[in-house]
Write an enzyme that holds these catalytic residues in place. Structure first.
Site, PDB file in Angstrom:
ATOM      1  N   ARG A  40      38.570  37.578  34.489  1.00  0.00           N
ATOM      2  CA  ARG A  40      39.957  37.153  34.249  1.00  0.00           C
ATOM      3  C   ARG A  40      40.432  37.320  32.803  1.00  0.00           C
ATOM      4  O   ARG A  40      41.559  37.752  32.585  1.00  0.00           O
ATOM      5  CB  ARG A  40      40.177  35.719  34.727  1.00  0.00           C
ATOM      6  CG  ARG A  40      40.024  35.568  36.246  1.00  0.00           C
ATOM      7  CD  ARG A  40      40.428  34.188  36.739  1.00  0.00           C
ATOM      8  NE  ARG A  40      41.837  33.942  36.589  1.00  0.00           N
ATOM      9  CZ  ARG A  40      42.371  33.163  35.670  1.00  0.00           C
ATOM     10  NH1 ARG A  40      41.613  32.528  34.793  1.00  0.00           N
ATOM     11  NH2 ARG A  40      43.669  33.012  35.598  1.00  0.00           N
ATOM     12  N   TYR A  65      38.511  32.725  41.316  1.00  0.00           N
ATOM     13  CA  TYR A  65      38.721  34.120  40.912  1.00  0.00           C
ATOM     14  C   TYR A  65      37.785  34.557  39.785  1.00  0.00           C
ATOM     15  O   TYR A  65      38.139  35.395  38.964  1.00  0.00           O
ATOM     16  CB  TYR A  65      40.188  34.371  40.529  1.00  0.00           C
ATOM     17  CG  TYR A  65      41.132  33.964  41.636  1.00  0.00           C
ATOM     18  CD1 TYR A  65      41.205  34.717  42.809  1.00  0.00           C
ATOM     19  CD2 TYR A  65      41.907  32.817  41.546  1.00  0.00           C
ATOM     20  CE1 TYR A  65      42.033  34.333  43.850  1.00  0.00           C
ATOM     21  CE2 TYR A  65      42.738  32.424  42.582  1.00  0.00           C
ATOM     22  CZ  TYR A  65      42.790  33.181  43.732  1.00  0.00           C
ATOM     23  OH  TYR A  65      43.606  32.803  44.765  1.00  0.00           O
ATOM     24  N   GLY A  97      44.241  27.798  46.860  1.00  0.00           N
ATOM     25  CA  GLY A  97      42.922  28.338  46.514  1.00  0.00           C
ATOM     26  C   GLY A  97      42.472  27.772  45.180  1.00  0.00           C
ATOM     27  O   GLY A  97      41.655  26.853  45.106  1.00  0.00           O
ATOM     28  N   ARG A  98      43.099  28.295  44.129  1.00  0.00           N
ATOM     29  CA  ARG A  98      42.741  27.901  42.762  1.00  0.00           C
ATOM     30  C   ARG A  98      42.780  26.389  42.554  1.00  0.00           C
ATOM     31  O   ARG A  98      41.892  25.814  41.919  1.00  0.00           O
ATOM     32  CB  ARG A  98      43.736  28.569  41.801  1.00  0.00           C
ATOM     33  CG  ARG A  98      43.412  28.412  40.336  1.00  0.00           C
ATOM     34  CD  ARG A  98      44.601  28.883  39.481  1.00  0.00           C
ATOM     35  NE  ARG A  98      45.118  30.163  39.889  1.00  0.00           N
ATOM     36  CZ  ARG A  98      44.736  31.340  39.406  1.00  0.00           C
ATOM     37  NH1 ARG A  98      43.819  31.388  38.478  1.00  0.00           N
ATOM     38  NH2 ARG A  98      45.272  32.464  39.850  1.00  0.00           N
ATOM     39  N   CYS A 124      29.621  46.529  27.824  1.00  0.00           N
ATOM     40  CA  CYS A 124      29.943  47.589  26.874  1.00  0.00           C
ATOM     41  C   CYS A 124      31.441  47.866  26.850  1.00  0.00           C
ATOM     42  O   CYS A 124      31.890  48.984  27.164  1.00  0.00           O
ATOM     43  CB  CYS A 124      29.162  48.842  27.226  1.00  0.00           C
ATOM     44  SG  CYS A 124      27.411  48.526  27.206  1.00  0.00           S
ATOM     45  N   GLU A 125      32.205  46.837  26.559  1.00  0.00           N
ATOM     46  CA  GLU A 125      33.661  46.924  26.444  1.00  0.00           C
ATOM     47  C   GLU A 125      34.052  45.990  25.310  1.00  0.00           C
ATOM     48  O   GLU A 125      33.658  44.822  25.330  1.00  0.00           O
ATOM     49  CB  GLU A 125      34.355  46.382  27.707  1.00  0.00           C
ATOM     50  CG  GLU A 125      34.100  47.109  28.987  1.00  0.00           C
ATOM     51  CD  GLU A 125      34.928  48.372  29.118  1.00  0.00           C
ATOM     52  OE1 GLU A 125      36.054  48.404  28.577  1.00  0.00           O
ATOM     53  OE2 GLU A 125      34.435  49.328  29.731  1.00  0.00           O
ATOM     54  N   GLY A 136      49.277  29.109  45.331  1.00  0.00           N
ATOM     55  CA  GLY A 136      49.850  29.380  44.015  1.00  0.00           C
ATOM     56  C   GLY A 136      49.879  28.241  43.028  1.00  0.00           C
ATOM     57  O   GLY A 136      50.190  28.451  41.857  1.00  0.00           O
TER      58      GLY A 136
HETATM   59  C1  LIG Z   1      48.841  35.154  50.413  1.00  0.00           C
HETATM   60  C2  LIG Z   1      48.142  34.261  49.461  1.00  0.00           C
HETATM   61  N1  LIG Z   1      47.958  32.974  49.806  1.00  0.00           N
HETATM   62  C3  LIG Z   1      47.314  32.127  48.986  1.00  0.00           C
HETATM   63  C4  LIG Z   1      46.824  32.544  47.761  1.00  0.00           C
HETATM   64  C5  LIG Z   1      46.120  31.560  46.917  1.00  0.00           C
HETATM   65  O1  LIG Z   1      46.726  31.362  45.714  1.00  0.00           O
HETATM   66  P1  LIG Z   1      46.155  30.281  44.719  1.00  0.00           P
HETATM   67  O2  LIG Z   1      44.709  30.525  44.546  1.00  0.00           O
HETATM   68  O3  LIG Z   1      46.925  30.546  43.482  1.00  0.00           O
HETATM   69  O4  LIG Z   1      46.447  28.942  45.297  1.00  0.00           O
HETATM   70  C6  LIG Z   1      47.020  33.869  47.356  1.00  0.00           C
HETATM   71  C7  LIG Z   1      46.538  34.310  46.052  1.00  0.00           C
HETATM   72  O5  LIG Z   1      46.795  35.330  45.546  1.00  0.00           O
HETATM   73  C8  LIG Z   1      47.706  34.754  48.239  1.00  0.00           C
HETATM   74  O6  LIG Z   1      47.891  36.019  47.915  1.00  0.00           O
END
Ligand SMILES: Cc1ncc(COP(=O)(O)O)c(C=O)c1O
Length: 436
Positions: A332, A392, A295-296, A363-364, A251
């Site tokens: 996004r 993402y 992740g992000r 086409c949006e 997150g």
């Molecule tokens: C269970 C879970 N873990 C980790 C992540 C990774 O989140 P982020 O890419 O924001 O770090 C997500 C993203 O939705 C998630 O649902």
């Protein structure tokens, strides 16, 4: 233009003579080699971000596992790179599980998620002996137990708890409020752990909580872990079950715009540790092993997407520059109203002629990647780069309008290698029964 955008660009980005370079390679060279759109990942940026997570939790006395949330971008080459640095993988589908397996990620470092895991997904995870399955519902616990019994395997599990917390982010990426489809309420989480403890096939290790995505403040981690301490105490008193492993999810946000200043992994680690010391250890709870799932914050800011400029035109008060991609390679903006910054990749230092709307090819009317981007007047055929597209975007790509999905490349030390090649038109018809 360029200097202003440094906060949202990959760490090796530079612009000698106004030409954008990443990892020591000119973006024009990348576009010529792979075509456009193209997602170009800066390897040095990714490695630094991954190490920042590993370092931040390295001294946690009960140990910590950093797993990359593969949903952010699940190319096997990316997973392999991160696996070699020592990260595991958070997977939430059969495809992501398979990507982690192909990348050679140690199964003990794979965490399976999902609010509706299928029998096939659970069976594959058990078969691979993944380190943790994060249970999201009572019926899933039953199914998992049945599969483990058939396989003769004991599966360590966490239960995903819904803390009923609303954090400041887009509603679609807010996952810990009462109405969320993810996890189970606190009382049920305890019941599921008790049931798991009574099974010879399940090993209840603890809980998982994921607050939401693109968080620009560490306070929510403190709030949720403080609240969880009370829950863990009650669980121990009532059932004798202890939380050995605490998965605090992912997150952490990134800067999509130059005014955003996300906390660092070290900031997150500090809040987590302070809260655990204050609310857990001081109240007699053991310090749990930690799992973090970024992740992000590992891949998001590491990439730019390169597009070729096409039509440039005025529509009423709006000046449009259309590029050769759009919501199919990055949904996004359309999905969340996400904001991005852009620049002309071969004229990085030229002053803007005004605000431009960067439109996609689809086409949006909503297929607009950036509104009001300050750019010099774009010219057909030149390269336009959108920053911070590493998370993402490719992983949410579609083939809307039968537009093939674009390539992704890893760039570092003056060289580049493809992670995903561009989809061929022919491949779009491979599953069309009458298309051959
Ligand atoms: C269970 C879970 N873990 C980790 C992540 C990774 O989140 P982020 O890419 O924001 O770090 C997500 C993203 O939705 C998630 O649902």
């Amino acid at each position: 233009m360029f200097d202003q955008l440094i906060p949202v660009l990959p760490s090796t980005a530079e612009a000698p003579e106004g030409r954008l370079r990443i990892g020591g390679v000119d973006c024009g060279e990348l576009a010529a080699a792979y075509g456009t759109p193209l997602i170009a990942y800066d390897q040095a940026h990714i490695e630094a971000a991954a190490r920042a997570w590993l370092d931040a939790f390295a001294d946690h006395p009960a140990g910590a596992t950093v797993v990359y949330a593969s949903k952010a971008f699940a190319a096997v080459g990316m997973l392999r790179l991160l696996g070699e640095l020592g990260l595991g993988a958070d997977v939430s589908s059969l495809g992501e599980l398979e990507a982690a397996r192909r990348a050679g990620i140690d199964p003990a470092r794979i965490v399976l998620h999902g609010n509706n895991k299928s029998r096939t997904e659970l069976a594959a995870a058990v078969d691979l002996r993944v380190g943790l399955v994060v249970v999201d519902a009572a019926s899933e616990l039953d199914l998992l137990e049945e599969l483990c019994a058939a396989e003769g395997a004991v599966q360590p599990i966490l239960v995903r708890i819904n803390p009923d917390i609303v954090v400041e982010t887009h509603q679609y990426i807010n996952t810990a409020h009462a109405g969320s489809k993810f996890g189970v309420p606190a009382v049920e989480a305890a019941t599921l752990l008790e049931r798991a403890a009574a099974s010879p096939w399940l090993e209840p290790r603890g809980v998982h909580v994921h607050l939401g995505s693109q968080l620009l403040d560490t306070a929510p981690w403190g709030r949720v872990l403080g609240w969880l301490a009370g829950w863990a105490l009650e669980l121990r008193e009532r059932t004798g079950i202890e939380v050995h492993t605490l998965d605090v999810g992912g997150g952490l946000g990134i800067a999509y715009t130059e005014d955003q200043a996300p906390p660092t992994p070290a900031d997150v680690a500090r809040v987590v540790r302070d809260t655990l010391d204050r609310e857990w250890v001081a109240r007699g709870l053991r310090l749990p092993h930690l799992v973090v799932e970024p992740g992000r914050s590992i891949v998001g800011q590491a990439a730019v997407t390169l597009y070729r400029v096409g039509v440039v035109k005025d529509a009423g008060d709006i000046r449009y520059v259309a590029v050769d991609g759009g919501m199919s390679d990055n949904p996004r903006p359309t999905l969340y109203g996400a904001e991005y910054r852009a620049l002309l990749a071969e004229r990085c230092h030229e002053p803007a002629s005004g605000p431009w709307w960067i439109a996609g090819v689809h086409c949006e009317s909503g297929d607009v990647l950036v509104e009001d981007a300050p750019l010099p007047t774009p010219v057909r055929g030149e390269l336009l780069a959108i920053a911070a597209t590493g998370a993402y975007a490719a992983s949410m790509a579609s083939t809307y309008n039968l537009v093939p999905r674009c390539a992704a490349v890893l760039v570092g030390d003056g060289t580049h290698r493809p992670l995903l090649r561009g989809e061929r038109l022919e491949e779009l018809f491979a599953r069309d029964v009458d298309g051959g």
